[in-house]
Design a protein around this motif. Structure first.
Motif, short mmCIF file in Angstrom:
data_model
loop_
_atom_site.label_atom_id
_atom_site.label_comp_id
_atom_site.label_asym_id
_atom_site.label_seq_id
_atom_site.Cartn_x
_atom_site.Cartn_y
_atom_site.Cartn_z
N ASN A 89 -4.61 15.53 -9.44
CA ASN A 89 -5.76 16.33 -10.50
C ASN A 89 -7.12 17.66 -10.41
OD1 ASN A 89 -3.67 14.62 -11.84
ND2 ASN A 89 -5.30 13.30 -12.73
N LYS A 90 -7.54 17.22 -8.98
CA LYS A 90 -8.59 18.06 -8.67
C LYS A 90 -7.86 19.17 -8.35
CE LYS A 90 -11.84 15.51 -9.85
NZ LYS A 90 -13.51 15.91 -10.93
N ILE A 91 -6.78 19.33 -7.61
CA ILE A 91 -5.82 20.84 -6.69
C ILE A 91 -5.54 21.48 -8.33
CG2 ILE A 91 -4.14 21.23 -5.64
CD1 ILE A 91 -4.01 18.73 -3.67
N ASN A 92 -4.65 21.06 -9.44
CA ASN A 92 -4.43 21.48 -10.92
C ASN A 92 -5.90 22.68 -11.07
OD1 ASN A 92 -1.80 20.85 -10.39
ND2 ASN A 92 -2.11 18.77 -11.43
N LYS A 93 -6.96 21.60 -10.80
CA LYS A 93 -8.03 21.72 -11.28
C LYS A 93 -8.62 23.50 -11.23
CE LYS A 93 -12.72 21.30 -13.24
NZ LYS A 93 -13.84 19.74 -13.36
N ASP A 138 -17.67 19.69 -7.93
CA ASP A 138 -16.97 18.77 -8.19
C ASP A 138 -16.54 17.56 -7.31
OD1 ASP A 138 -16.36 16.87 -10.45
OD2 ASP A 138 -14.39 18.43 -10.25
N ALA A 139 -15.54 18.60 -7.12
CA ALA A 139 -14.80 18.42 -5.33
C ALA A 139 -14.19 19.38 -4.56
CB ALA A 139 -12.92 18.53 -6.41
N LEU A 140 -14.38 18.45 -2.96
CA LEU A 140 -14.30 20.19 -2.34
C LEU A 140 -13.41 19.76 -1.21
CD1 LEU A 140 -16.05 21.46 -0.24
CD2 LEU A 140 -17.57 19.67 0.51
N PHE A 141 -12.30 20.29 -0.73
CA PHE A 141 -11.41 20.33 -0.49
C PHE A 141 -11.37 21.17 1.19
CE2 PHE A 141 -9.83 20.87 -4.87
CZ PHE A 141 -8.94 20.20 -4.78
N TRP A 193 0.76 -1.09 0.04
CA TRP A 193 -0.16 0.10 0.17
C TRP A 193 1.08 1.55 -0.59
CZ3 TRP A 193 -4.37 2.05 -2.04
CH2 TRP A 193 -4.62 2.62 -1.19
N VAL A 194 1.66 1.16 0.54
CA VAL A 194 2.81 2.28 0.18
C VAL A 194 3.76 2.53 -0.75
CG1 VAL A 194 4.89 3.34 1.67
CG2 VAL A 194 3.55 2.03 2.85
N LEU A 195 4.26 1.87 -1.47
CA LEU A 195 3.54 1.63 -2.58
C LEU A 195 3.11 1.61 -3.78
CD1 LEU A 195 6.81 0.96 -4.56
CD2 LEU A 195 5.46 -1.00 -5.35
N ILE A 196 1.96 1.86 -3.49
CA ILE A 196 1.31 1.73 -4.90
C ILE A 196 0.46 3.11 -4.43
CG2 ILE A 196 -1.06 1.23 -3.66
CD1 ILE A 196 -0.10 0.89 -7.51
N GLU A 197 -0.05 3.83 -2.83
CA GLU A 197 -0.33 5.29 -2.41
C GLU A 197 -0.25 6.27 -2.97
OE1 GLU A 197 -1.95 7.41 1.28
OE2 GLU A 197 0.01 5.94 1.04
N GLU A 198 0.61 6.22 -3.89
CA GLU A 198 0.54 7.60 -4.49
C GLU A 198 -0.40 7.73 -5.92
OE1 GLU A 198 4.43 9.14 -7.27
OE2 GLU A 198 4.70 7.82 -6.42
N TYR A 199 -0.08 5.98 -6.88
CA TYR A 199 -1.05 5.89 -7.31
C TYR A 199 -2.53 6.94 -7.01
CZ TYR A 199 -3.30 3.70 -11.21
OH TYR A 199 -4.80 3.47 -11.96
N PHE A 200 -3.08 6.40 -6.66
CA PHE A 200 -4.40 6.64 -6.18
C PHE A 200 -4.83 7.19 -5.32
CE2 PHE A 200 -4.35 1.52 -5.34
CZ PHE A 200 -5.38 1.58 -6.31
N ARG A 201 -3.54 8.97 -5.21
CA ARG A 201 -3.17 9.99 -4.92
C ARG A 201 -3.82 10.92 -6.46
NH1 ARG A 201 -3.95 12.24 0.17
NH2 ARG A 201 -2.97 9.86 2.37
#
Length: 389
Positions: free
Chosen positions: A288-292, A319-322, A275-283
């Motif tokens: 992308n939403k922050i960039n948007k 669409d996205a709430l931070f 999970w530590v290895l793959i977490e970046e993929y799921f983030r």
């Protein structure tokens, strides 16, 4: 870490909690103790006792009589004596109580801040991280004489029994051509793994045998890895990753792997490290939403104003709430006037506008992300949003 097949709080259960409207719904969150010393000191139970006392005071402010309060909170009180609960903790405990459904509690892998909340609905904000920055992936343990395939997510880890669909070791794939160098090993001579064809065949033959084996494994993986888009993570020595990549036909072989022989690693450690290895993929969707947001910042398609965001959430437009981690905004939403009134503190007649906006966004298909204050797109506001329209 929870390595069961079941999500700690299935989405349907969460949605059922979100639908409840009743007088004096009680929500309690607290961290639990996993270390024996803290467990023996009953620190988590002491926190729960404090929470019960706080809820009692709030219910008295809501004009409930003390005998009614004691009867109402009795199921929560009884948790203090539930020995197995405290001996088998998760990171956090979430408790919900209402007069119609009674009490429910959940052990959750989130180390909650202590929180009590009494209103006409449940406070579910701390649970929302369970449903974001997560996803399905596969972990393939790979060596010449050992193979396992797991289906995993942040909270689950399940053996798919690849051995039922593919050879479990190289010897099964190449048959009598494979022979362990047992005599050399016993005599103390240096050796690497195996000889091929029994006649000292060279590295090209060794590569061919491994590729043959890995193609068989690949066929087995395709049969039981039902989601072809989910990333496939390998756990193997570095040399085998390159060879397996050559044989692989899975559409999403992850470009990083867990290095080393996986055979003697425990499942919980495999889960944790993968999970530590793959977490970046799921983030990536979050980034992308922050960039948007940053692209749309000077338009009406993004905002950091609380009243605008709450109104948009209630109308299904987010669409996205931070949300800033640990932040909460209290106030009143006047539905008739479509007006948001913000207060400085939690009062008996107001609610968490943060909880309201987050749940409305979640229920209507938007994304909800929790960020440290320094990572918020607009740091001066505890809520930022990207709109759909």
């Amino acid at each position: 870490m929870n390595t069961s097949e079941k999500h700690p709080l299935p989405k349907k259960d969460f949605e059922n909690l979100a639908e409840i409207r009743n007088l004096n719904c009680v929500s309690i969150f607290l961290p639990m103790d996993k270390k024996g010393k803290e467990q023996n000191m009953h620190l988590a139970q002491a926190l729960l006792r404090q929470c019960i006392n706080e809820v009692q005071k709030t219910l008295m402010e809501h004009q409930m009589h003390m005998n009614e309060i004691e009867e109402y909170l009795r199921p929560v009180e009884q948790l203090l004596e539930k020995v197995q609960l405290w001996r088998n903790p998760s990171d956090g405990l979430a408790i919900f109580l209402d007069s119609e459904k009674g009490m429910r509690y959940y052990l959750v892998p989130i180390p909650f801040e202590v929180k009590t909340y009494v209103a006409g609905h449940f406070y579910l904000l701390p649970l929302l991280p369970l449903y974001y920055n997560d996803g399905l992936y596969y972990l393939l343990d790979l060596s010449q004489d050992y193979v396992k395939l797991y289906e995993a997510s942040r909270y689950s880890f399940k053996d798919l029994h690849l051995e039922d669909f593919a050879p479990g070791q190289l010897e099964d794939a190449v048959g009598s051509d494979y022979e362990q160098k047992n005599l050399q090993f016993r005599s103390g001579q240096a050796t690497y793994g195996a000889s091929f064809h029994g006649q000292g065949a060279g590295k090209d033959d060794e590569k061919d045998e491994l590729l043959r084996y890995f193609r068989m494994l690949d066929e087995g993986v395709k049969k039981i890895a039902s989601d072809s888009k989910a990333p496939l993570v390998l756990s193997c020595i570095d040399r085998l990753y390159t060879l397996y990549a050559e044989a692989n036909t899975h559409h999403n072989l992850y470009d990083k792997h867990l290095s080393g022989d996986p055979e003697y690693k425990k499942d919980d450690k495999k889960h944790q490290k993968s999970w530590v290895l793959i977490e970046e993929y799921f983030r990536r969707p979050q980034l992308n939403k922050i960039n948007k947001f940053n692209e749309l910042f000077h338009t009406q398609k993004a905002s950091y104003e609380i009243d605008v965001i709450v109104n948009a959430a209630l109308n299904g437009k987010i669409d996205a709430l931070f949300i800033e981690e640990g932040a909460d905004v209290f106030g009143i939403y006047d539905k008739k006037k479509n007006e948001v009134l913000i207060d400085k503190n939690r009062e008996i007649n107001n609610v968490s506008l943060t909880n309201l906006a987050a749940l409305q966004t979640f229920e209507q298909g938007g994304e909800v992300y929790f960020l440290p204050s320094e990572q918020m797109p607009v740091k001066e506001s505890p809520m930022n949003a990207v709109f759909r329209f």
